[in-house]
Motif scaffolding. Structure first.
Motif, PDB file in Angstrom:
ATOM      1  N   SER A  36       0.836  -1.207   0.000  1.00 36.33           N
ATOM      2  CA  SER A  36       0.000   0.000   0.000  1.00 36.33           C
ATOM      3  C   SER A  36       0.865   1.250   0.000  1.00 36.33           C
ATOM      4  O   SER A  36       0.607   2.193  -0.747  1.00 36.33           O
TER       5      SER A  36
ATOM      6  N   HIS B  71       0.693   3.332  -3.312  1.00 36.47           N
ATOM      7  CA  HIS B  71      -0.262   4.441  -3.186  1.00 36.47           C
ATOM      8  C   HIS B  71       0.258   5.592  -2.333  1.00 36.47           C
ATOM      9  O   HIS B  71      -0.313   6.663  -2.350  1.00 36.47           O
ATOM     10  N   GLY B  72       1.291   5.366  -1.528  1.00 36.56           N
ATOM     11  CA  GLY B  72       1.697   6.376  -0.552  1.00 36.56           C
ATOM     12  C   GLY B  72       0.656   6.452   0.557  1.00 36.56           C
ATOM     13  O   GLY B  72      -0.292   5.658   0.588  1.00 36.56           O
ATOM     14  N   TRP B  73       0.799   7.420   1.468  1.00 39.69           N
ATOM     15  CA  TRP B  73      -0.132   7.494   2.603  1.00 39.69           C
ATOM     16  C   TRP B  73      -1.557   7.809   2.179  1.00 39.69           C
ATOM     17  O   TRP B  73      -2.498   7.615   2.943  1.00 39.69           O
ATOM     18  N   SER B  74      -1.723   8.289   0.948  1.00 42.02           N
ATOM     19  CA  SER B  74      -3.079   8.640   0.511  1.00 42.02           C
ATOM     20  C   SER B  74      -3.973   7.402   0.431  1.00 42.02           C
ATOM     21  O   SER B  74      -5.173   7.523   0.246  1.00 42.02           O
ATOM     22  N   PHE B  75      -3.376   6.203   0.604  1.00 39.40           N
ATOM     23  CA  PHE B  75      -4.239   5.012   0.551  1.00 39.40           C
ATOM     24  C   PHE B  75      -5.319   5.070   1.627  1.00 39.40           C
ATOM     25  O   PHE B  75      -6.375   4.488   1.506  1.00 39.40           O
TER      26      PHE B  75
ATOM     27  N   LEU C 169      -7.224   7.321   2.213  1.00 38.96           N
ATOM     28  CA  LEU C 169      -8.402   8.071   1.753  1.00 38.96           C
ATOM     29  C   LEU C 169      -9.262   7.263   0.781  1.00 38.96           C
ATOM     30  O   LEU C 169     -10.289   7.737   0.335  1.00 38.96           O
ATOM     31  N   ARG C 170      -8.833   6.043   0.445  1.00 39.95           N
ATOM     32  CA  ARG C 170      -9.693   5.213  -0.411  1.00 39.95           C
ATOM     33  C   ARG C 170     -11.000   4.913   0.319  1.00 39.95           C
ATOM     34  O   ARG C 170     -10.991   4.704   1.530  1.00 39.95           O
TER      35      ARG C 170
ATOM     36  N   LEU D   3     -11.192   3.995   4.194  1.00 39.87           N
ATOM     37  CA  LEU D   3     -11.676   5.032   5.095  1.00 39.87           C
ATOM     38  C   LEU D   3     -12.829   4.498   5.939  1.00 39.87           C
ATOM     39  O   LEU D   3     -12.885   4.674   7.158  1.00 39.87           O
TER      40      LEU D   3
END
Lengths: 341, 492
Positions: free
Chosen positions: B454, B458-462, B464-465, B469
């Motif tokens: 992940s 995706h970086g830490w933005s995963f 926000l999926r 979430l």
């Protein structure tokens, strides 16, 4: 007691000789008659290596006049079984249906726990082999290898280092000068292709048969086949050598990796097996794997046989090991294990 | 589509097909009933038998065996406290308590009915989704697997209410021992002491059976007593039917658990052993009789069993859509596909939809068949709880050793079984939760691997999926609620 020291030594020597030298004039064919030959498989029942071995075993048994049984010894991605083979009694009764590609790669990359030397193992026959395909999601902006070379970054899916996928991706990246990152941790070929289809990564490498149906359904788009020759199932797909301008150094990387992949699935027995038995096994493997009925059955059940004789395989393997030595080996390991991870 | 469903149904009701499914149900049930015998091994052994059969019939035979192994394996889990399969470990918690209270028949009835309903639910969901499988599978990505595994880990807190410290310690020990062997993303072996068999870590089957079965068998043999209290009334068919009715009474729990099962099956990488624990947790959190969980709650039996069977419908979704195995059994089934000259995936669905429908119907019918069959003999089976321990223990120990060895022909697995058996005995005596250990053991490697993927993909933005979430928020809410109302109900 009545046994003199001299007599004792003589009889001990005779006993020793009897255990090391095969009985008088026993040919390999006579030796195998009625014996039980075990084919080790380094994965659980039902996998590719297993189903191939189970298809081959009855025909081989008939040709050899011996019992042939399959023993599954899963562990360490085939490493456990190959170590078992390597230390088995050198009587030629234990064989393995192994990934030659994996055995060579493990040794070249100095994988922890790999205790065999591929040049000392006795290779009996190649059973199957297929080239790998470089593929992309259908909507990828990369249409040609030039596009890939211009791309800011390309992420690839793989299971782990030196898994015969990640290292191919690394070699392609190094040879073509791509800005790549290989993401490891995926569970298998289907899992890796799913990551390409759903866009989690940008690019993938897989064996032809594992992604052919995804290519046909349009879920992935092939870019090139990593082979000198095109593949009959996808005659329009160019080889990587056709689609890119390569200098000698670039070509060396791609060709070397391709040669490692060539032996792929093979029958092998341990080191130090008597020569006549190795010769006998090779001969019987040849008879078995060129048996028309068996080849036909393989075609019908997705287990296509592509036979290469044992002697040829043996020299391919030793040539390969001598071509990557010294500084080359250090560089090889760095590119395959570190640069893109 | 309707036409293809009809075609699939027609091919299903052919006598040969029905015969194969019937035999499959019998085989699967027998394997599930005997602790130690393993569904995976059975499936591998059966593959040569279907060779040359019509693909739909052969695949359905294998599927029938696979679909019902978990139905019958609830019976030994409940009656003797030994999970027949790793997936039935969650059923032991409340099921075996009920058996000790002399309510084994009721527990069996409830478990089997829930299994049957769950299995049919899973098949119906699969049938409804057949035309749109691909987009569903494509929707789930690595971060979702990660978040659901994290959600599963939080279950340790639910199961450890008796002593939070001991529960957390047990969970941590499980995580620690799961680190043995290859690290998935780097391929580096950890704590393997130059022993090849440790490269893949401790196998789940000997670990589960060691933790749960060995201590039961040892104490059974040591005391020589029967499992059920001798004063308890004998189990009769009425008890079993009463139990089955309980599953229908708690239909909300059954449906919710079935849904959890299906979802767990669809998400790649979660594996079969996770679903029953998630279902148990959701039942324990939402039940009106929370205090009964761990003390002999019928709902605590219904929830894991329903999800156990429904997940098979779910895990067929990635299998049929892209040939991605949701579990090791599915990997074998995919192997069988290839033997028939078929490749599971989009092309298969396009060309062989009737075969897919045939397989789906098989799942539903096999589940009903196995549940009814086992309910009918449930009362007789429970006689085993009245067999003196000194007779039962050696027999069980034998099947356990044979079954463990047969799983992967690895003699060292027997050592693992015994080492974890001794550990299980110590944990049982000292009140350290074995389920907590198992959850840590199963989920820790998954979390490690999918966190790696992940973050790199995706970086830490995963976070926000949408799915991630949602799961994250649910986790936060449950935790906050639990902290605010920590109860002193002892689990286990």
């Amino acid at each position: 007691m009545g046994v003199s020291r001299r007599e004792f030594l003589l009889s001990a020597a005779a006993g020793l000789a009897a255990t090391t030298v095969p009985a008088f004039s026993e040919t390999a064919a006579e030796f195998y008659q009625g014996k039980t030959v075990t084919i080790l498989v380094g994965s659980p029942p039902g996998g590719g290596y297993d189903t191939y071995a189970r298809m081959i075993a009855p025909v081989l048994a008939q040709k050899m006049g011996a019992q042939v049984i399959i023993e599954n010894r899963p562990g360490g991605g085939g490493l456990l079984a190959l170590n078992v083979l390597n230390t088995s009694r050198p009587d030629g009764l234990t064989l393995m249906h192994a990934s030659a590609e994996g055995a060579i790669m493990s040794q070249l990359t100095g994988r922890e726990g790999a205790r065999w030397d591929v040049s000392k193992l006795n290779w009996l026959a190649r059973t199957a082999s297929e080239a790998k395909i470089w593929y992309l999601p259908p909507n990828s902006p990369i249409k040609t290898i030039a596009d890939a070379q211009a791309a800011e970054s390309i992420r690839w899916s793989a299971t782990g280092p030196a898994d015969n996928i990640s290292d191919v991706a690394a070699v392609i990246s190094h040879a073509l000068g791509l800005k790549s990152e290989v993401i490891t941790g995926y569970k298998g070929s289907q899992d890796m292709s799913l990551a390409v289809i759903n866009g989690e990564v940008d690019s993938g490498v897989g064996s032809g048969s594992s992604i052919l149906s995804l290519i046909k359904s349009g879920d992935v788009r092939p870019l090139a086949i990593i082979s000198k020759e095109r593949w009959s199932a996808l005659p329009d797909l160019p080889t990587i050598y056709e689609s890119a301008e390569l200098n000698d150094e670039q070509r060396w990387w791609l060709e070397t990796r391709e040669r490692i992949g060539e032996p792929q699935r093979a029958m092998v027995t341990g080191p130090d097996v008597p020569e006549d038995r190795v010769a006998f096994l090779r001969e019987k493997m040849q008879e078995t794997l060129t048996d028309t009925a068996l080849v036909e059955e393989g075609k019908k059940t997705n287990r296509e046989i592509s036979f290469v004789p044992g002697e040829e395989l043996q020299s391919t393997v030793s040539d390969l090991m001598t071509s990557i030595e010294g500084d080359r080996l250090a560089e090889f390991r760095k590119i395959l294990l570190e640069t893109y991870f | 589509m309707l036409e293809q469903i009809l075609q699939g149904a027609t091919s299903f009701v052919q006598p040969v097909s029905l015969l194969f499914v019937g035999v499959g149900v019998l085989v699967g049930t027998a394997v599930g009933l005997v602790p130690g015998l393993n569904g995976l091994t059975t499936l591998a052994l059966m593959i040569p038998f279907v060779y040359g059969a019509d693909p739909a019939i052969g695949l359905s035979f294998l599927l029938a065996i696979h679909a019902v192994v978990n139905t019958a394996s609830a019976v030994p889990a409940i009656l003797i406290g030994i999970p027949g399969e790793p997936a039935s470990a969650a059923t032991v918690i409340d099921g075996h308590k009920l058996a000790q209270q002399g309510r084994g028949g009721e527990a069996i009835g409830a478990a089997l009915a829930a299994s049957g309903i769950g299995g049919v639910f899973g098949a119906l969901v699969l049938l409804a989704l057949l035309p749109v499988l691909a987009p569903i599978v494509l929707y789930f990505k690595s971060p979702d697997t990660l978040m659901i595994a994290l959600f599963g880990i939080s279950l340790i807190g639910v199961l450890a209410k008796g002593s939070m410290a001991k529960g957390l310690l047990a969970g941590a020990l499980g995580m620690l021992l799961a680190t043995v062997g290859y690290q998935d993303t780097s391929g580096v072996p950890r704590f393997w002491f130059e022993m090849d068999f440790l490269l893949d870590g401790f196998a789940l089957v000997p670990v589960t059976l060691g933790l749960f079965a060995v201590p039961e068998i040892l104490s059974m043999g040591a005391t020589g007593r029967t499992i059920a209290d001798e004063k308890a009334p004998p189990v009769n068919a009425r008890q079993v039917f009463f139990g089955a009715a309980q599953a229908f009474k708690h239909w909300v729990a059954v449906l919710r658990s079935s849904l959890i099962g299906v979802c767990t099956g669809v998400v790649p990488g979660l594996g079969g052993a996770t679903a029953p624990w998630l279902a148990y947790m959701s039942a324990a959190e939402t039940s009106r009789e929370k205090h009964k969980f761990g003390q002999g709650s019928v709902e605590g039996v219904i929830a894991p069993e329903a999800s156990n069977n429904s997940k098979e419908g779910g895990s067929l979704i990635p299998t049929l859509a892209f040939g991605i195995p949701g579990s090791s059994s599915m990997a074998l089934l995919i192997g069988a596909f290839y033997l028939f000259g078929l490749t599971p995936g989009p092309e298969f669905l396009e060309k062989n939809m009737p075969t897919a429908v045939h397989m789906t119907i098989t799942v539903a019918v096999a589940n009903i068949g196995a549940a009814v069959l086992t309910i009918l003999v449930g009362a007789q089976l429970s006689a085993v709880t009245r067999v003196p321990g000194r007779i039962l223990a050696p027999i069980l120990m034998l099947t356990l050793l044979l079954g463990t060895y047969a799983t992967s022909n690895e003699p060292m697995d027997l050592v693992v079984l015994m080492v974890f058996g001794i550990m299980g005995l110590a944990m049982k005596e000292l009140n350290y939760s074995r389920p907590c250990f198992l959850i840590g053991f199963v989920l820790a490697p998954m979390i490690e691997t999918y966190l790696h993927i992940s973050l790199r993909a995706h970086g830490w933005s995963f976070l926000l999926r949408p799915v991630s979430l949602l799961v994250f928020l649910a986790l936060a809410v449950i935790m906050a609620r639990n902290v605010s109302q920590r109860r002193k109900v002892a689990f286990q």
